[in-house]
Write a protein that holds these residues in place. Sequence first.
Motif, PDB file in Angstrom:
ATOM      1  N   LYS A 101       0.857  -1.198   0.000  1.00 33.15           N
ATOM      2  CA  LYS A 101       0.000   0.000   0.000  1.00 33.15           C
ATOM      3  C   LYS A 101       0.894   1.250   0.000  1.00 33.15           C
ATOM      4  CE  LYS A 101      -3.847  -0.383   1.064  1.00 33.15           C
ATOM      5  NZ  LYS A 101      -5.006  -0.643   0.203  1.00 33.15           N
ATOM      6  N   PRO A 102       0.847   2.062  -1.067  1.00 34.79           N
ATOM      7  CA  PRO A 102       1.677   3.264  -1.128  1.00 34.79           C
ATOM      8  C   PRO A 102       1.367   4.239   0.023  1.00 34.79           C
ATOM      9  CG  PRO A 102       0.756   2.763  -3.278  1.00 34.79           C
ATOM     10  CD  PRO A 102       0.071   1.865  -2.288  1.00 34.79           C
ATOM     11  N   SER A 103       2.425   4.863   0.536  1.00 33.94           N
ATOM     12  CA  SER A 103       2.306   5.766   1.675  1.00 33.94           C
ATOM     13  C   SER A 103       3.104   7.049   1.466  1.00 33.94           C
ATOM     14  CB  SER A 103       2.864   5.102   2.942  1.00 33.94           C
ATOM     15  OG  SER A 103       2.078   4.036   3.390  1.00 33.94           O
ATOM     16  N   TRP A 104       2.725   8.052   2.207  1.00 37.35           N
ATOM     17  CA  TRP A 104       3.532   9.259   2.340  1.00 37.35           C
ATOM     18  C   TRP A 104       3.349   9.798   3.740  1.00 37.35           C
ATOM     19  CZ3 TRP A 104       1.061  14.419   0.980  1.00 37.35           C
ATOM     20  CH2 TRP A 104      -0.309  14.298   0.726  1.00 37.35           C
ATOM     21  N   ILE A 105       4.292  10.612   4.183  1.00 32.12           N
ATOM     22  CA  ILE A 105       4.320  11.067   5.582  1.00 32.12           C
ATOM     23  C   ILE A 105       4.410  12.577   5.653  1.00 32.12           C
ATOM     24  CG2 ILE A 105       5.532  10.927   7.793  1.00 32.12           C
ATOM     25  CD1 ILE A 105       6.857   8.355   6.848  1.00 32.12           C
ATOM     26  N   VAL A 106       3.644  13.147   6.571  1.00 28.05           N
ATOM     27  CA  VAL A 106       3.789  14.545   6.959  1.00 28.05           C
ATOM     28  C   VAL A 106       3.731  14.585   8.485  1.00 28.05           C
ATOM     29  CG1 VAL A 106       2.706  15.405   4.838  1.00 28.05           C
ATOM     30  CG2 VAL A 106       1.312  15.110   6.881  1.00 28.05           C
ATOM     31  N   GLY A 107       4.181  15.688   9.045  1.00 34.25           N
ATOM     32  CA  GLY A 107       4.101  15.815  10.488  1.00 34.25           C
ATOM     33  C   GLY A 107       4.364  17.235  10.927  1.00 34.25           C
ATOM     34  N   ALA A 108       3.795  17.588  12.074  1.00 34.02           N
ATOM     35  CA  ALA A 108       3.927  18.940  12.586  1.00 34.02           C
ATOM     36  C   ALA A 108       4.203  18.913  14.083  1.00 34.02           C
ATOM     37  CB  ALA A 108       2.642  19.727  12.317  1.00 34.02           C
ATOM     38  N   SER A 109       4.997  19.883  14.513  1.00 33.57           N
ATOM     39  CA  SER A 109       5.233  20.058  15.942  1.00 33.57           C
ATOM     40  C   SER A 109       5.547  21.520  16.213  1.00 33.57           C
ATOM     41  CB  SER A 109       6.383  19.171  16.433  1.00 33.57           C
ATOM     42  OG  SER A 109       7.629  19.726  16.056  1.00 33.57           O
ATOM     43  N   MET A 110       5.529  21.866  17.473  1.00 34.83           N
ATOM     44  CA  MET A 110       5.837  23.237  17.862  1.00 34.83           C
ATOM     45  C   MET A 110       7.345  23.483  17.854  1.00 34.83           C
ATOM     46  SD  MET A 110       2.904  23.727  20.790  1.00 34.83           S
ATOM     47  CE  MET A 110       3.450  25.349  21.296  1.00 34.83           C
ATOM     48  N   GLY A 111       8.136  22.424  17.854  1.00 31.45           N
ATOM     49  CA  GLY A 111       9.589  22.568  17.800  1.00 31.45           C
ATOM     50  C   GLY A 111      10.054  22.973  16.413  1.00 31.45           C
ATOM     51  N   ASN A 112      11.272  23.487  16.346  1.00 37.17           N
ATOM     52  CA  ASN A 112      11.807  23.971  15.076  1.00 37.17           C
ATOM     53  C   ASN A 112      12.052  22.874  14.047  1.00 37.17           C
ATOM     54  OD1 ASN A 112      11.773  26.669  15.809  1.00 37.17           O
ATOM     55  ND2 ASN A 112      13.804  26.557  16.744  1.00 37.17           N
ATOM     56  N   LEU A 113      12.352  21.674  14.479  1.00 40.49           N
ATOM     57  CA  LEU A 113      12.677  20.596  13.543  1.00 40.49           C
ATOM     58  C   LEU A 113      11.462  19.807  13.083  1.00 40.49           C
ATOM     59  CD1 LEU A 113      15.953  19.201  15.143  1.00 40.49           C
ATOM     60  CD2 LEU A 113      15.715  20.802  13.234  1.00 40.49           C
ATOM     61  N   GLY A 114      10.297  20.210  13.501  1.00 38.26           N
ATOM     62  CA  GLY A 114       9.117  19.464  13.090  1.00 38.26           C
ATOM     63  C   GLY A 114       9.155  18.070  13.691  1.00 38.26           C
ATOM     64  N   THR A 115       8.935  17.079  12.875  1.00 36.67           N
ATOM     65  CA  THR A 115       8.873  15.703  13.367  1.00 36.67           C
ATOM     66  C   THR A 115       9.937  14.831  12.705  1.00 36.67           C
ATOM     67  OG1 THR A 115       7.185  15.199  11.724  1.00 36.67           O
ATOM     68  CG2 THR A 115       6.416  15.895  13.895  1.00 36.67           C
ATOM     69  N   VAL A 116      11.130  15.364  12.596  1.00 35.70           N
ATOM     70  CA  VAL A 116      12.222  14.671  11.897  1.00 35.70           C
ATOM     71  C   VAL A 116      12.491  13.288  12.485  1.00 35.70           C
ATOM     72  CG1 VAL A 116      14.688  14.752  11.361  1.00 35.70           C
ATOM     73  CG2 VAL A 116      13.309  16.816  11.145  1.00 35.70           C
ATOM     74  N   LYS A 117      12.698  13.211  13.791  1.00 37.91           N
ATOM     75  CA  LYS A 117      13.026  11.923  14.416  1.00 37.91           C
ATOM     76  C   LYS A 117      11.868  10.930  14.293  1.00 37.91           C
ATOM     77  CE  LYS A 117      16.164  13.807  17.883  1.00 37.91           C
ATOM     78  NZ  LYS A 117      16.352  13.984  19.336  1.00 37.91           N
ATOM     79  N   ALA A 118      10.660  11.393  14.555  1.00 37.48           N
ATOM     80  CA  ALA A 118       9.487  10.509  14.459  1.00 37.48           C
ATOM     81  C   ALA A 118       9.338   9.967  13.045  1.00 37.48           C
ATOM     82  CB  ALA A 118       8.222  11.245  14.886  1.00 37.48           C
ATOM     83  N   GLN A 119       9.520  10.817  12.048  1.00 39.58           N
ATOM     84  CA  GLN A 119       9.368  10.362  10.668  1.00 39.58           C
ATOM     85  C   GLN A 119      10.458   9.359  10.284  1.00 39.58           C
ATOM     86  OE1 GLN A 119       8.199  13.001   7.541  1.00 39.58           O
ATOM     87  NE2 GLN A 119       7.259  14.453   8.970  1.00 39.58           N
ATOM     88  N   LEU A 120      11.658   9.554  10.788  1.00 40.11           N
ATOM     89  CA  LEU A 120      12.717   8.570  10.523  1.00 40.11           C
ATOM     90  C   LEU A 120      12.344   7.212  11.107  1.00 40.11           C
ATOM     91  CD1 LEU A 120      15.934  10.687  11.144  1.00 40.11           C
ATOM     92  CD2 LEU A 120      15.177   9.699   8.969  1.00 40.11           C
TER      93      LEU A 120
END
Length: 181
Positions: A101-120
């Motif tokens: 099933k094809p996927s894509w990811i987005v994410g938002a946070s109040m921190g400056n880096l967004g959701t870099v670690k979570a997305q990894l």
Amino acid sequence: MKIVAIVGSIRKESYNLKLATYIQMKYHEKFDLEILNIRNLPFFDQDIENDPPVVVKEFKDKVANADAVLWVTPEYNGTVPGVLVNAIDWLSRVDKVLIGKPSWIVGASMGNLGTVKAQLHLRDILFAAGVSSPLLPGNEVYVGAVHEKIDQQGNLTHEPTVQFLDMVVENFIAWYQQYNR
């Protein structure tokens, strides 16, 4: 194209839910996006995985019947929220509805880096054997300082972010079409 969004936050005023809703509204002419509710999913339990509760069956059916999945993840303690992992646990067992099933990811946070670690971490999970969800490469959407980029109505107001999201949506549609040839 029918896409389901799985938001890794169950908070009613979640910025990630607002981001998913924004995507649903802004791009409604490009695809049909249904935001799934994971709030009522029970903890994954192998004792009942072959005959799960109705809420799990309905959730898995919606994902199985979708053309693609949009993952919308916050970042909790440098990783993916437990409620999102729980949803993936249900999806990755028995009939394994995410495989292929094809996927894509987005994410938002109040921190400056967004959701870099979570997305990894989420990328690693999506490549696991029971999941094997192909992922749009090179189009990471990390909305940092989201509280400064979204208004009370849930609209993204930061033009560079909106333009980047426009590009990623077009890239996903093109990638999806090529993937399904």
